[in-house]
Design a protein around this motif. Structure first.
Motif, short mmCIF file in Angstrom:
data_model
loop_
_atom_site.label_atom_id
_atom_site.label_comp_id
_atom_site.label_asym_id
_atom_site.label_seq_id
_atom_site.Cartn_x
_atom_site.Cartn_y
_atom_site.Cartn_z
N ASP A 54 10.06 4.97 6.82
CA ASP A 54 8.60 5.31 7.21
C ASP A 54 8.17 6.74 7.00
N PRO A 55 6.77 6.93 6.83
CA PRO A 55 6.34 8.35 6.90
C PRO A 55 6.77 8.99 8.27
N ALA B 115 0.95 -1.21 0.02
CA ALA B 115 0.07 -0.17 0.14
C ALA B 115 0.98 1.26 0.06
N HIS B 116 2.11 1.25 -0.07
CA HIS B 116 3.20 2.33 0.09
C HIS B 116 2.87 3.10 1.55
N GLN B 117 2.52 2.30 2.57
CA GLN B 117 2.40 3.23 3.73
C GLN B 117 3.62 3.12 4.48
N SER B 118 4.40 2.29 4.40
CA SER B 118 5.84 2.21 4.97
C SER B 118 6.51 0.89 4.21
N PHE B 119 7.79 0.85 4.71
CA PHE B 119 8.44 -0.11 3.98
C PHE B 119 9.73 -0.64 5.28
N ASN B 120 9.70 -1.97 4.95
CA ASN B 120 10.65 -2.97 5.92
C ASN B 120 11.47 -3.56 5.02
N TYR B 121 12.74 -3.38 4.58
CA TYR B 121 13.68 -4.24 3.92
C TYR B 121 14.46 -5.20 4.51
N ALA B 122 14.34 -6.47 4.23
CA ALA B 122 15.20 -7.32 4.90
C ALA B 122 16.73 -7.28 4.26
N LEU B 123 17.62 -7.54 5.22
CA LEU B 123 18.89 -7.59 4.57
C LEU B 123 19.37 -9.11 4.53
N LEU B 124 19.40 -9.60 3.34
CA LEU B 124 19.51 -11.36 3.07
C LEU B 124 20.87 -11.43 2.30
N VAL C 105 8.01 16.04 13.49
CA VAL C 105 8.16 17.22 12.72
C VAL C 105 9.49 17.17 12.06
N GLY C 106 9.79 17.97 10.96
CA GLY C 106 11.13 18.22 10.44
C GLY C 106 11.45 17.19 9.60
N SER C 107 10.99 16.59 9.06
CA SER C 107 11.39 15.24 7.88
C SER C 107 10.15 14.86 7.18
N ASP C 108 10.69 14.42 5.84
CA ASP C 108 9.54 13.83 4.88
C ASP C 108 9.55 12.23 4.77
N GLY C 109 10.58 11.70 5.77
CA GLY C 109 10.74 10.51 5.61
C GLY C 109 11.67 10.10 6.69
N GLU C 110 11.45 8.69 7.46
CA GLU C 110 12.40 8.49 8.50
C GLU C 110 12.95 7.08 8.37
N VAL C 111 14.29 6.90 8.60
CA VAL C 111 15.01 5.89 8.24
C VAL C 111 15.96 5.21 9.33
N SER C 112 15.59 4.12 9.50
CA SER C 112 16.23 3.43 10.50
C SER C 112 16.96 1.95 10.16
#
Length: 164
Positions: A101-102, A78-87, A106-113
């Protein structure tokens, strides 16, 4: 309006240079690989993600992980958030994950961890992933102000920011 352009196509296979590893969207079918990876690193992952996400609890069951991966698979579709596996190349093991993730704060347009399994902490593979993720986000994702949680901002500082 969604957090991503309507015509955005998310990457489905991202090689991690020099490692024999790659990223791809996680699926419910990955539970047999994901559960031991997560639970094998549970204590360290809890220190990183626990205060923000209440995950992964030491009591997490295989079924809870399966349900969580099914949720991730549906969110990706649904393009709501993304989880990528490292394989690895043959996809016989999961060695970490990258979350895109969305913004919740405040202060960003995408959050990555992201994280790697304990045996990769401090390794060349972890260093390669650390180098790849910001480059990949800049090249392939439509963000103007991505935020790298636990990297560019501490989790504690992120939690202190106002919610979106």
């Amino acid at each position: 309006m969604t957090w991503l352009p309507v015509d955005f196509v998310h990457p489905v296979h991202v090689p991690v240079p020099g490692t024999g590893l790659h990223l791809r969207p996680i699926r419910e079918a990955d539970t047999p690989l994901d559960f031991p990876a997560v639970m094998g690193a549970q204590a360290r992952l809890w220190e990183i993600f626990g205060p923000a996400w209440d995950w992964p609890k030491p009591t997490m069951t295989y079924e809870e992980d399966r349900v969580d991966l099914l949720r991730h698979e549906r969110e990706i579709a649904a393009h709501q958030s993304f989880n990528y596996a490292l394989l690895d190349e043959l996809e016989t093991g999961i060695f970490g994950c990258v979350y895109i993730d969305p913004p919740e704060r405040v202060g960003s347009d995408g959050e990555v961890s992201w994280w790697v399994v304990d045996k990769l902490v401090g390794s060349e593979a972890e260093q390669a992933l650390d180098a790849l993720v910001p480059q990949w986000i800049a090249a392939d994702w439509p963000f103007q102000r991505p935020r790298y949680l636990g990297r560019g901002i501490s989790w504690q500082d992120w939690l202190a920011l106002p919610r979106v």
